[in-house]
Design an enzyme around this catalytic site. Sequence first.
Site, PDB file in Angstrom:
ATOM      1  N   LYS A 105      -9.825  23.092  18.267  1.00 12.94           N
ATOM      2  CA  LYS A 105      -9.419  21.703  18.022  1.00 12.94           C
ATOM      3  C   LYS A 105      -7.967  21.549  18.411  1.00 12.94           C
ATOM      4  O   LYS A 105      -7.120  22.356  18.026  1.00 12.94           O
ATOM      5  CB  LYS A 105      -9.595  21.364  16.528  1.00 12.94           C
ATOM      6  CG  LYS A 105      -9.158  19.943  16.176  1.00 12.94           C
ATOM      7  CD  LYS A 105     -10.275  18.956  16.382  1.00 12.94           C
ATOM      8  CE  LYS A 105      -9.824  17.511  16.407  1.00 12.94           C
ATOM      9  NZ  LYS A 105      -9.413  17.023  17.751  1.00 12.94           N
TER      10      LYS A 105
ATOM     11  N   LYS B 128      -5.894  23.610  22.893  1.00 14.81           N
ATOM     12  CA  LYS B 128      -5.007  22.578  23.454  1.00 14.81           C
ATOM     13  C   LYS B 128      -5.332  22.439  24.935  1.00 14.81           C
ATOM     14  O   LYS B 128      -5.882  23.350  25.535  1.00 14.81           O
ATOM     15  CB  LYS B 128      -3.542  23.012  23.311  1.00 14.81           C
ATOM     16  CG  LYS B 128      -2.551  21.869  23.420  1.00 14.81           C
ATOM     17  CD  LYS B 128      -2.373  21.166  22.099  1.00 14.81           C
ATOM     18  CE  LYS B 128      -1.640  19.867  22.207  1.00 14.81           C
ATOM     19  NZ  LYS B 128      -1.318  19.305  20.890  1.00 14.81           N
TER      20      LYS B 128
ATOM     21  N   ASP C 238      -2.310  13.637  22.735  1.00 18.70           N
ATOM     22  CA  ASP C 238      -0.981  14.229  22.576  1.00 18.70           C
ATOM     23  C   ASP C 238      -0.078  13.399  23.505  1.00 18.70           C
ATOM     24  O   ASP C 238      -0.430  12.239  23.806  1.00 18.70           O
ATOM     25  CB  ASP C 238      -0.983  15.724  22.964  1.00 18.70           C
ATOM     26  CG  ASP C 238       0.264  16.474  22.486  1.00 18.70           C
ATOM     27  OD1 ASP C 238       0.312  16.898  21.325  1.00 18.70           O
ATOM     28  OD2 ASP C 238       1.221  16.617  23.280  1.00 18.70           O
TER      29      ASP C 238
END
Length: 460
Positions: free
Chosen positions: A104, A140, A180
């Site tokens: 995650k 990520k 992000d």
Amino acid sequence: MKMLEKVEENQTEIVKEYVNRLYKKVQQRNPNEMEFQQAVKEVLDSLVPVLVKKPIYMKQAVLERLIEPERLISFRVPWVDDKGKVQVNRGYRVQFSNAIGPYKGGLRFHPSVNASIIKFLGFEQILKNSLTGQPIGGGKGGSDFDPKGKSDLEIMRFCQSFMTELSRHIGADIDVPAGDIGVGAREIGYMFGQYKKLRGAFEAGVLTGKGIGYGGSLGRKEATGYGTVYFVEEMLKSQGLSFKGSTVVVSGSGNVSIYAIEKAIQFGAKVVACSDSCGYVFDVNGINLETVKRLKEVENKRISEYVNDHPEAIYQEGCSGIWAIPCDIALPCATQNEVNKEAAEMLVSNGVKAVGEGANMPSTQEAVDTFMEHHVLFAPAKAANAGGVAVSALEMAQNSARLAWTLEEVDAKLQGIMKEIYNKSLKASVDYDAPGNLVVGANIAGFVKVADAMIEQGVI
Ligand code: NDP
Ligand code: 2IT
């Protein structure tokens, strides 16, 4: 008693040597990856006391395993710009650890993205996600694609191409990306659409940060910024302090910054400055958040334009000058290494009382050391900005249950989670002889849960 102390001292020396050896190996194996090396070094150094007390982690080579990603995927992202020209970017996904749940973590679209950035973020995400208490592992991803100046159709074509490859590697029980830097609800929407088309199924839990109308969670947009302020308020409270009546500087003016500013204002603070990658604005009357939201969330403009609406405010080119503005609380919410030693010294000499990291690794190691030396209350990123991914996990839970919670429910859970992260980090700092050092506390509290799960699951 003396004897026992001596044994512990010897053991500490052995562990320090082990940690140094490991770090050298990380440097050799990941040459030129400065951000990844920096993130690993900080964690290794702060885990020394836990390795002394629990040698099983060394025996089982937990750290050797944890610093090596389970896999790092790198792929070509071809797309066609508005002039009909073919462009090629590089996409990444690092699947670092699924010891306690599906991988995650967010996706970052920024020209600076490379393997080092993705790996530092993925590595930190393992411990951050563990701290949330939610069942999520660490990952990520992103691309060196630069969204600045791109049309909406270019963004859509890029997102579709990116997802065409990424879709092979993700899934609600496998790996769940989110946003992000450079990736917000618009990009998540385009990626979700493409994923849905490729799969031929509506699998809501494959991405988080979705639009509210198709499976997104209320409160996710606000969660990181609000969470940072909730965490810092908890930390301030321990010293009889509060946001109320304080002067605050927040760097950046993106998703995290905007909602950190909003909650700080709600808590009675005056936020006097914010920034973007070109410069910063200082408004002695307090930043007008509606103007920042309009400029950044609606019009996609530079923060320099703020002064058009507020002539009393001052705009300055360059990012580092923001840390020279006197404040009680500093919230770096833009990007990694934006606060260096010089900036930290400036903040300290102007009497800063607390620093809360909304961004990931915004302070260099020297900056952190400076804050510690001067007893500035310091909330490290892994703990302080975990609210975003925590609410992502709540979004996954709602998707699995095919339910949607109210904003009040989500916000109450977020407040509970941030409080719990603060308490866990503080307790670990006390248990491991670094009382009040939340860098050490957060790293240890996050690590122990993952390490124990790895041992229980065997060498895989
Ligand atoms: P956004 O893209 O919404 O905003 C980023 C902000 O930081 C913008 O103001 C941007 O300015 C500025 N910025 C970005 N890169 C640089 C740079 N190299 N130098 C100076 N300024 C820069 O991103 P987010 O708000 O989502 O993310 C900000 C930070 O928070 C990142 O470190 C991210 O990893 C972290 N984070 C984000 C979470 C989330 O849920 N979104 C969760 C936890 C952490 P400009 O517009 O000029 O580029
Ligand atoms: O750094 C982070 O924690 C994020 N960008 C959020 C990740 C997520 O999966 O919500």
